[in-house]
Scaffold this motif. Sequence first.
Motif, PDB file in Angstrom:
ATOM      1  N   VAL A  29      73.859 -19.040  25.166  1.00  0.00           N
ATOM      2  CA  VAL A  29      73.001 -17.924  25.583  1.00  0.00           C
ATOM      3  C   VAL A  29      71.520 -18.264  25.417  1.00  0.00           C
ATOM      4  CG1 VAL A  29      74.637 -16.025  25.360  1.00  0.00           C
ATOM      5  CG2 VAL A  29      73.293 -16.710  23.371  1.00  0.00           C
ATOM      6  N   LEU A  30      71.213 -19.139  24.458  1.00  0.00           N
ATOM      7  CA  LEU A  30      69.805 -19.537  24.311  1.00  0.00           C
ATOM      8  C   LEU A  30      69.351 -20.338  25.527  1.00  0.00           C
ATOM      9  CD1 LEU A  30      69.359 -20.406  20.546  1.00  0.00           C
ATOM     10  CD2 LEU A  30      68.752 -18.321  21.772  1.00  0.00           C
ATOM     11  N   ILE A  31      70.248 -21.180  26.044  1.00  0.00           N
ATOM     12  CA  ILE A  31      69.923 -21.915  27.276  1.00  0.00           C
ATOM     13  C   ILE A  31      69.664 -20.904  28.400  1.00  0.00           C
ATOM     14  CG2 ILE A  31      70.840 -23.510  29.017  1.00  0.00           C
ATOM     15  CD1 ILE A  31      72.473 -24.799  26.720  1.00  0.00           C
ATOM     16  N   LEU A  32      70.519 -19.881  28.440  1.00  0.00           N
ATOM     17  CA  LEU A  32      70.366 -18.824  29.440  1.00  0.00           C
ATOM     18  C   LEU A  32      68.984 -18.166  29.314  1.00  0.00           C
ATOM     19  CD1 LEU A  32      71.965 -17.190  31.561  1.00  0.00           C
ATOM     20  CD2 LEU A  32      72.605 -15.635  29.744  1.00  0.00           C
ATOM     21  N   ALA A  33      68.586 -17.888  28.064  1.00  0.00           N
ATOM     22  CA  ALA A  33      67.283 -17.260  27.835  1.00  0.00           C
ATOM     23  C   ALA A  33      66.157 -18.153  28.339  1.00  0.00           C
ATOM     24  CB  ALA A  33      67.100 -16.965  26.353  1.00  0.00           C
ATOM     25  N   ALA A  34      66.312 -19.456  28.130  1.00  0.00           N
ATOM     26  CA  ALA A  34      65.268 -20.393  28.572  1.00  0.00           C
ATOM     27  C   ALA A  34      65.139 -20.355  30.097  1.00  0.00           C
ATOM     28  CB  ALA A  34      65.604 -21.808  28.104  1.00  0.00           C
ATOM     29  N   ILE A  35      66.290 -20.346  30.780  1.00  0.00           N
ATOM     30  CA  ILE A  35      66.259 -20.286  32.241  1.00  0.00           C
ATOM     31  C   ILE A  35      65.611 -18.984  32.700  1.00  0.00           C
ATOM     32  CG2 ILE A  35      67.667 -20.356  34.340  1.00  0.00           C
ATOM     33  CD1 ILE A  35      69.820 -21.810  32.734  1.00  0.00           C
ATOM     34  N   MET A  36      65.929 -17.898  31.976  1.00  0.00           N
ATOM     35  CA  MET A  36      65.393 -16.578  32.325  1.00  0.00           C
ATOM     36  C   MET A  36      63.865 -16.590  32.252  1.00  0.00           C
ATOM     37  SD  MET A  36      66.783 -13.143  30.524  1.00  0.00           S
ATOM     38  CE  MET A  36      65.691 -11.996  29.754  1.00  0.00           C
ATOM     39  N   VAL A  37      63.337 -17.117  31.151  1.00  0.00           N
ATOM     40  CA  VAL A  37      61.880 -17.156  30.981  1.00  0.00           C
ATOM     41  C   VAL A  37      61.251 -18.066  32.038  1.00  0.00           C
ATOM     42  CG1 VAL A  37      60.028 -17.867  29.429  1.00  0.00           C
ATOM     43  CG2 VAL A  37      61.996 -16.619  28.531  1.00  0.00           C
TER      44      VAL A  37
ATOM     45  N   GLU B   7      75.552 -12.331  17.864  1.00  0.00           N
ATOM     46  CA  GLU B   7      75.340 -11.418  18.984  1.00  0.00           C
ATOM     47  C   GLU B   7      74.116 -10.539  18.718  1.00  0.00           C
ATOM     48  OE1 GLU B   7      78.650  -9.159  20.460  1.00  0.00           O
ATOM     49  OE2 GLU B   7      77.479  -8.517  22.188  1.00  0.00           O
ATOM     50  N   LYS B   8      74.000 -10.082  17.438  1.00  0.00           N
ATOM     51  CA  LYS B   8      72.811  -9.290  17.074  1.00  0.00           C
ATOM     52  C   LYS B   8      71.548 -10.079  17.376  1.00  0.00           C
ATOM     53  CE  LYS B   8      74.511  -6.548  13.377  1.00  0.00           C
ATOM     54  NZ  LYS B   8      74.838  -6.631  11.957  1.00  0.00           N
ATOM     55  N   LEU B   9      71.572 -11.329  16.909  1.00  0.00           N
ATOM     56  CA  LEU B   9      70.402 -12.195  17.083  1.00  0.00           C
ATOM     57  C   LEU B   9      70.090 -12.354  18.575  1.00  0.00           C
ATOM     58  CD1 LEU B   9      68.731 -13.555  14.948  1.00  0.00           C
ATOM     59  CD2 LEU B   9      70.071 -15.643  15.271  1.00  0.00           C
ATOM     60  N   TRP B  10      71.133 -12.584  19.361  1.00  0.00           N
ATOM     61  CA  TRP B  10      70.963 -12.778  20.809  1.00  0.00           C
ATOM     62  C   TRP B  10      70.406 -11.522  21.463  1.00  0.00           C
ATOM     63  CZ3 TRP B  10      69.912 -14.628  25.249  1.00  0.00           C
ATOM     64  CH2 TRP B  10      70.406 -14.082  26.437  1.00  0.00           C
ATOM     65  N   LEU B  11      70.939 -10.370  21.085  1.00  0.00           N
ATOM     66  CA  LEU B  11      70.468  -9.137  21.712  1.00  0.00           C
ATOM     67  C   LEU B  11      69.012  -8.852  21.333  1.00  0.00           C
ATOM     68  CD1 LEU B  11      73.646  -6.876  21.442  1.00  0.00           C
ATOM     69  CD2 LEU B  11      72.747  -8.070  23.448  1.00  0.00           C
ATOM     70  N   LEU B  16      63.620  -8.857  23.173  1.00  0.00           N
ATOM     71  CA  LEU B  16      62.215  -9.242  22.971  1.00  0.00           C
ATOM     72  C   LEU B  16      61.646  -9.872  24.234  1.00  0.00           C
ATOM     73  CD1 LEU B  16      61.901 -10.657  19.344  1.00  0.00           C
ATOM     74  CD2 LEU B  16      60.739  -8.681  20.358  1.00  0.00           C
ATOM     75  N   ILE B  17      62.452 -10.722  24.862  1.00  0.00           N
ATOM     76  CA  ILE B  17      61.984 -11.355  26.104  1.00  0.00           C
ATOM     77  C   ILE B  17      61.669 -10.275  27.134  1.00  0.00           C
ATOM     78  CG2 ILE B  17      62.670 -12.825  28.048  1.00  0.00           C
ATOM     79  CD1 ILE B  17      64.270 -14.508  26.070  1.00  0.00           C
ATOM     80  N   LEU B  18      62.580  -9.315  27.263  1.00  0.00           N
ATOM     81  CA  LEU B  18      62.358  -8.251  28.247  1.00  0.00           C
ATOM     82  C   LEU B  18      61.114  -7.432  27.899  1.00  0.00           C
ATOM     83  CD1 LEU B  18      66.018  -7.011  28.887  1.00  0.00           C
ATOM     84  CD2 LEU B  18      64.647  -8.585  30.252  1.00  0.00           C
ATOM     85  N   ILE B  19      60.910  -7.193  26.592  1.00  0.00           N
ATOM     86  CA  ILE B  19      59.733  -6.419  26.180  1.00  0.00           C
ATOM     87  C   ILE B  19      58.452  -7.206  26.464  1.00  0.00           C
ATOM     88  CG2 ILE B  19      58.521  -5.508  24.138  1.00  0.00           C
ATOM     89  CD1 ILE B  19      61.360  -4.674  23.125  1.00  0.00           C
TER      90      ILE B  19
END
Lengths: 51, 155, 565
Positions: A29-37, B7-11, B16-19
């Motif tokens: 999911v962190l990789i996913l976040a990187a792609i998202m940003v 999952e907590k950490l991910w959410l 945060l990214i969305l904010i």
Amino acid sequence: MKKPSRQSVQGKGHTTAEESSLKGTFVSVLILAAIMVASWAAIMLLFLERF
Amino acid sequence: MRIHHYEKLWLIIGSLILIIFLSILAVQTFVLDMGPPSHAETIDPQSVRESELFANTGLQEVGDKEYEIAMIAEMFAFRPGDLEVPVGSTVHFTLASPDVTHGFKITDTNINVMVVPGHISKISHTFDESGEYLILCNEYCGLGHEYMANTITVK
Amino acid sequence: MTHASELPVLPKGKAADSGLTAGIPREDAILSAANLTIAFAALLFGGLAGLLQGFVRSGYLELPSWISYYALLTAHGVLLVLVLSSFFSIGYLYAGTSKVLGGLAPMTRNFGWAGFALMSVGTAMAAFFILAGKANVLYTFYTPMQAHPWFYIGLALIVVGILLNCVGMFITYQGWRKQHPGQLTPLFAFFSNAVFVLWVFASLFIAVFVVGLVIPWAFGWVPTIDPMIGRTLFWAFGHTLVNIWMLTSISAWYVSMPKVIGGKVFSDSLARVAVVILVVANVPGGFHHQILDPGLSVELKFLHVIQTFMIIFPSLMTAFAMLATMERAGRAKGVTSLLGWWKILPWSDARFFALIVAMFAFIPAGLGGIINASNQINQVVHNSIWVTGHLHLTVGTTVMLTFFAVSYWLIPFLSGRKMTKVLNRLAIAQTIIWASGMLIMSGAMHINGLLGSPRRTANTTYTGHEAAADWALYESFMAIGGMILFGAITLLIYIWVQLAFFAPKGETEFPIGEDDSKKDVSPLFMDRWAIWVVLATLSIAIAYVIPLADFVSGHNPGSPPFLMP
């Protein structure tokens, strides 16, 4: 599904074992976040470039 | 309802990214005045062609390298036709439709606004680079929609 | 026939999925199959329209004078985003609900058949007027463009038919709850009910628009119509439709995928939370289609952007849950390395393969959605063919591949047959062909959109303008993608016909996963939909009261009709 008793025991306690077992998910999911940003930033830059 | 530590950490990270995204958008919109075109003013579509606002069709110089133009977006043309301005000009477009909904888009710029009958749309842009920009209708407006285009030349 | 009351008593508060008979009552299977048949026909004809559009747009084909590009475009949109998706979701959710709740209530079947009849008649009417060239208004039918009045009656019949199906689902769902006090409904039924609750919200907006405003105006009883009210009501429906597809699709991801890979549902309770957030937050997302509209203030638009962003949150949960389901399944098989569990997933099982490719497609699809909803950034992409590319990644790839995956167990489940090795291999090939076609086509569309090419526009060079010259290359890619996709559709139809009529007889399982965290069940109030409906209504009120009150206050001048053509 074959061994419901064993599975439910696993799901109950063992928090640490469980958490370490989801490291791969977390990395994914962190990789996913990187792609998202990256993708959002790319279009934002295009917007600013055209402003 | 137990949530796994990761999952907590991910959410939290995801939220945060969305904010952060929203904060950047908010600063641009409310501080830097870069928000989307949102002019609110009505006009009877059946009187657009006769109205005073759209009678004077042509670029009006309102300041140093600053122009205003009132354009009618109709099936299937923008009136007046092709435009020409000097490099570095800021142009304020005022648009209305006497018939159906149109879209006003200029390629290679952020100019992109809906022209909905009954409403006046406004959008501005500063043309810093020379060239011939394509103005096109990007909302389907009938069987001749693909012919609805002209140009603005910056030189 | 199995009645819900004859079911074995299930443990309290637990998803009651296991231990039921494999099949479902014959009446339910026929109802489901009827819906699926129309869905598949819609895919064939809608796909054909799409193929022709690709050729026209890239300049390889000129249409005969009796049909316009825009008639094809209208047919493509109506058949695929409205007809295919609604018939498929009804056929699939009715069958699955019948399975997990032990049969549909007899009244549900009546409502189901009545709804099916209305939807079919409505589809036929709409299709007739589109092909006759009397409804060149595209599937968004923005007023004051006007189609033949009976085209709108056709649309209205589809919507009323969907509403009857909603009532049918609620009867079975609530009937089961009454017969099982103190028990939580199975996760699949929870998903189904959520989809139909969203259908009710979507249908009400579009019914008010079509029946209350458009039809009286189309018949000439009312002289003018307000296009802004139309856009607002349409997108309240249109974006809800998007999440109806998504919710239908992720029901298979959450409930069936775990069983297919030999794992368990990661967290039944968190899945329900994701569903509830989607239902509550969904409708106001429609406003991000109107970011560039006049008559809505910047502040109001930003509020809508925030509300749209709330719909992203459940997708973050879904991403984690899917990966965690797969990782746990791998760990249970003894994988210890960080990402080694990816390798031992059942890649050669077409049911899984189509699902995982659908999930991968959701990454660019979802990210594109975030960009579209990002207020001023919307100016870069709005109404460009980027949006068409986005739609083909979301509904065209993510949702469609999920539906295809579902069909690989649903059709043999209903027909009493089994998937053969050959069919499984063909289905894997189909997935690869479909995904590559979409990748080529929607990739080209995304690029052309950023270059400024508009969506929904017939072939034109804009009198040889150089900006438009840059698009030609990618338009060829769109046509190639379209050809590949149509090849994939024919292969798919071959697989479906085999599964329905010719595959060897046998019993196919409708995969329903078991919960991995049984100790962590949802509280019973999760099943009380009144709460979620009230909250959803509240979120709708926050978004819609101000603009709609402003529009209906009467100072918006109306528009007379413009007949298309």
